[in-house]
Enzyme design. Structure first.
Site, PDB file in Angstrom:
ATOM      1  N   GLU A   3       0.863  -1.181   0.000  1.00  0.00           N
ATOM      2  CA  GLU A   3       0.000   0.000   0.000  1.00  0.00           C
ATOM      3  C   GLU A   3       0.903   1.236   0.000  1.00  0.00           C
ATOM      4  OE1 GLU A   3      -3.187  -0.174   2.839  1.00  0.00           O
ATOM      5  OE2 GLU A   3      -3.451  -2.328   2.553  1.00  0.00           O
ATOM      6  N   LYS A  59      -0.342   3.846  -5.556  1.00  0.00           N
ATOM      7  CA  LYS A  59       0.504   2.649  -5.575  1.00  0.00           C
ATOM      8  C   LYS A  59       1.354   2.552  -6.840  1.00  0.00           C
ATOM      9  CE  LYS A  59      -3.204   0.303  -3.102  1.00  0.00           C
ATOM     10  NZ  LYS A  59      -4.206  -0.765  -3.188  1.00  0.00           N
TER      11      LYS A  59
END
Ligand SMILES: [Zn+2]
Length: 266
Positions: A3, A59
């Site tokens: 993440e 991301k």
């Protein structure tokens, strides 16, 4: 799955290894990771170029090259960038390598990805996957007024909205689960039902969850391990009040929460 904090750590690594570096050779034979590109295009577009910027949005990572070209990288589930000496042989799960010279020193930056859910995209311009990303909590900051507006517009479960990359980029299951617990908000509450103080709590929760992960410089933790408040801890006691943590599935992902201190708005 990596993440925002994991990808930010990767960005900082790549910045240290590649900023100002000249790419002497580039190779990736994995057509699936390169889609819609190809192995020859990857080598041709990168070889001889100098890396002028290393950015992250959500991301996604983006290397900016001296001819205006870009290399986008998404780590998928198991992707990681490492640096090795140029004479070190291919690693397990190695999918790509960039042999570079930076400040007169040669090194080899490799991309490893066991499960191959990652992407490597060479492009002359921005790509839709990058431009469609919502606000990045670290790069752009998040304010409660902005988040409240976004949540108020949507009737979906708040957890689902937090993980929607076109609203906010970089938030996955771990950060959303942790932030909702910190904010004392039930993940099933519809976005538009949240009170102003819930949203203020969520902003604080997101910041805290991101900071905690960024400060963790130890080895990467496996799913369900580590010092999360509630993520991966269904059945264990809530750290706040000792209630047994429970879980529900929202948007196809398991969400752990405390039925006592996380309030369900309707
Ligand atoms: Zn609790």
């Amino acid at each position: 799955m990596p993440e925002l904090p994991d990808v930010e750590k990767a960005r900082r690594d790549l910045d240290g290894w590649l900023l100002g570096a000249k790419i002497a050779a580039a190779r990736c034979e994995d057509g699936y990771l390169l889609r819609p590109g190809s192995a020859p295009a990857f080598a041709r577009s990168l070889t001889g170029r100098t890396v002028e910027s290393v950015d992250r949005r959500g991301k996604w990572l983006r290397l900016g090259l001296d001819d205006g070209g870009r290399l986008f990288s998404h780590l998928g589930m198991t992707g990681e960038w490492v640096t090795l000496a140029t004479d070190v042989r291919s690693q397990r799960a190695e999918r790509a390598r960039l042999d570079v010279v930076r400040r007169g020193r040669a090194s080899s930056v490799r991309y490893l990805d066991t499960r191959r859910f990652g992407r490597l995209v060479v492009a002359k311009d921005e790509i839709a996957e990058w431009t469609s990303l919502g606000r990045d909590p670290l790069a752009d900051g998040i304010e409660a007024s902005w988040l409240r507006e976004e949540l108020t517009r949507r009737g979906r479960a708040v957890k689902d909205i937090l993980m929607d990359q076109s609203v906010m980029a970089g938030i996955g299951n771990i950060l959303a689960t942790e932030a909702l617990w910190i904010a004392r908000v039930d993940p099933r509450s519809p976005g538009r039902a949240l009170h102003a103080r819930d949203v203020t709590g969520l902003v604080r929760g997101l910041r805290r969850a991101i900071d905690r992960e960024l400060q963790d410089h130890g080895p990467r933790r496996a799913e369900g391990e580590g010092d999360f408040f509630v993520y991966g801890r269904a059945g264990e006691p809530c750290p706040r009040d000792g209630t047994r943590l429970t879980s529900v599935t929202i948007g196809g992902r398991t969400s752990v929460f405390c039925p006592t201190c996380q309030v369900r708005r309707r």
